[in-house]
Design a protein around this motif. Structure first.
Motif, mmCIF file in Angstrom:
data_model
loop_
_atom_site.group_PDB
_atom_site.id
_atom_site.type_symbol
_atom_site.label_atom_id
_atom_site.label_comp_id
_atom_site.label_asym_id
_atom_site.label_seq_id
_atom_site.Cartn_x
_atom_site.Cartn_y
_atom_site.Cartn_z
ATOM 1 N N SER A 1 30.351 -0.420 3.209
ATOM 2 C CA SER A 1 29.394 -1.491 2.929
ATOM 3 C C SER A 1 28.615 -1.918 4.174
ATOM 4 N N GLU A 2 29.025 -1.444 5.332
ATOM 5 C CA GLU A 2 28.367 -1.841 6.577
ATOM 6 C C GLU A 2 27.165 -0.943 6.875
ATOM 7 N N PRO A 3 26.192 -1.451 7.628
ATOM 8 C CA PRO A 3 25.051 -0.613 8.020
ATOM 9 C C PRO A 3 25.518 0.579 8.860
ATOM 10 N N ALA A 4 24.848 1.702 8.717
ATOM 11 C CA ALA A 4 25.225 2.930 9.419
ATOM 12 C C ALA A 4 25.216 2.752 10.935
ATOM 13 N N GLU A 5 24.385 1.857 11.446
ATOM 14 C CA GLU A 5 24.358 1.677 12.900
ATOM 15 C C GLU A 5 25.661 1.063 13.419
ATOM 16 N N ASN A 6 26.490 0.507 12.537
ATOM 17 C CA ASN A 6 27.795 -0.031 12.949
ATOM 18 C C ASN A 6 28.839 1.071 13.070
ATOM 19 N N GLY A 7 28.569 2.234 12.511
ATOM 20 C CA GLY A 7 29.517 3.335 12.500
ATOM 21 C C GLY A 7 29.472 4.031 11.159
ATOM 22 N N LEU A 8 30.399 4.926 10.926
ATOM 23 C CA LEU A 8 30.401 5.726 9.703
ATOM 24 C C LEU A 8 31.782 5.737 9.074
ATOM 25 N N ASP A 9 31.832 5.687 7.755
ATOM 26 C CA ASP A 9 33.090 5.911 7.065
ATOM 27 C C ASP A 9 33.284 7.420 6.942
ATOM 28 N N CYS A 10 34.388 7.852 6.374
ATOM 29 C CA CYS A 10 34.692 9.283 6.357
ATOM 30 C C CYS A 10 33.634 10.101 5.613
ATOM 31 N N TRP A 11 33.165 9.602 4.473
ATOM 32 C CA TRP A 11 32.163 10.353 3.712
ATOM 33 C C TRP A 11 30.847 10.448 4.471
ATOM 34 N N GLN A 12 30.430 9.340 5.062
ATOM 35 C CA GLN A 12 29.161 9.346 5.789
ATOM 36 C C GLN A 12 29.225 10.262 7.006
ATOM 37 N N LEU A 13 30.376 10.319 7.671
ATOM 38 C CA LEU A 13 30.526 11.236 8.797
ATOM 39 C C LEU A 13 30.358 12.678 8.322
ATOM 40 N N VAL A 14 31.034 13.031 7.248
ATOM 41 C CA VAL A 14 30.913 14.386 6.693
ATOM 42 C C VAL A 14 29.473 14.661 6.281
ATOM 43 N N ARG A 15 28.847 13.695 5.678
ATOM 44 C CA ARG A 15 27.454 13.838 5.231
ATOM 45 C C ARG A 15 26.523 14.137 6.411
ATOM 46 N N VAL A 16 26.676 13.385 7.493
ATOM 47 C CA VAL A 16 25.850 13.582 8.686
ATOM 48 C C VAL A 16 26.102 14.964 9.294
ATOM 49 N N VAL A 17 27.369 15.339 9.415
ATOM 50 C CA VAL A 17 27.707 16.639 10.008
ATOM 51 C C VAL A 17 27.164 17.779 9.149
ATOM 52 N N PHE B 1 24.931 22.148 9.365
ATOM 53 C CA PHE B 1 24.949 23.220 8.369
ATOM 54 C C PHE B 1 23.770 23.178 7.401
ATOM 55 N N GLU B 2 22.845 22.218 7.604
ATOM 56 C CA GLU B 2 21.655 22.074 6.767
ATOM 57 C C GLU B 2 22.010 21.971 5.290
ATOM 58 N N ILE B 3 23.067 21.208 4.998
ATOM 59 C CA ILE B 3 23.523 20.958 3.630
ATOM 60 C C ILE B 3 23.393 19.465 3.368
ATOM 61 N N GLU B 4 22.717 19.123 2.282
ATOM 62 C CA GLU B 4 22.534 17.715 1.910
ATOM 63 C C GLU B 4 23.500 17.342 0.796
ATOM 64 N N ILE B 5 24.196 16.243 0.995
ATOM 65 C CA ILE B 5 25.021 15.660 -0.055
ATOM 66 C C ILE B 5 24.660 14.186 -0.142
ATOM 67 N N PRO B 6 24.890 13.561 -1.300
ATOM 68 C CA PRO B 6 24.443 12.177 -1.469
ATOM 69 C C PRO B 6 25.268 11.182 -0.670
ATOM 70 N N SER B 7 24.648 10.059 -0.385
ATOM 71 C CA SER B 7 25.346 8.943 0.229
ATOM 72 C C SER B 7 26.248 8.310 -0.814
#
Length: 138
Positions: free
Chosen positions: A16-32, A37-43
């Motif tokens: 629920s926090e803004p991304a500039e505060n850090g990333l949860d596990c899903w958001q980290l995987v999404r960014v990586v 790997f140029e793969i897009e998955i939803p937030s």
């Protein structure tokens, strides 16, 4: 583990926090996946809810919409997703750095690289590979 080192130390932040505060596990995987790997998955950022079951059902509905893009594998490979269970329910995700280590984030550690050892394997739901990587299967 060169590409993964750039993510080590990123702070953990609740979904629920803004991304500039850090990333949860899903958001980290999404960014990586996007950056390496140029793969897009939803937030999967949702408003905080005290109704865990409702949150989980929402997550499952979104997960179902893109899960057809991933398939379960036995041998982990760089860029595969690691799905970890909590109380026998898939609740945590990381991304394989190589065949034995994965990158993930928790509130107590922030983003770290860890060995996929027995501690994690005992809670492992599975290793999943994106369809776009099927041609590169080892």
């Amino acid at each position: 583990m060169t590409w993964a080192n750039r993510y080590v130390g990123i702070s953990y932040a609740d979904i629920s926090e803004p991304a500039e505060n850090g990333l949860d596990c899903w958001q980290l995987v999404r960014v990586v996946l996007r950056e390496q790997f140029e793969i897009e998955i939803p937030s999967l950022r949702y408003p905080v809810s005290t109704d865990y079951e409702k949150f989980y059902q929402h997550f499952l509905a979104d997960y179902a919409s893109f899960s057809q893009c991933f398939y379960k594998v036995v041998v982990p490979y760089e860029g595969d997703l690691v799905l970890i269970c909590k109380n026998k329910i898939p609740a945590h995700v990381g991304i394989m750095v190589n065949g034995s280590h994965f990158l993930h984030t928790t509130p107590s550690t922030g983003a770290v690289i860890e060995k996929l050892n027995e501690h994690w394997k005992d809670r492992l739901d599975g290793i999943y590979r994106h369809q776009s990587k099927r041609a590169a299967d080892p």
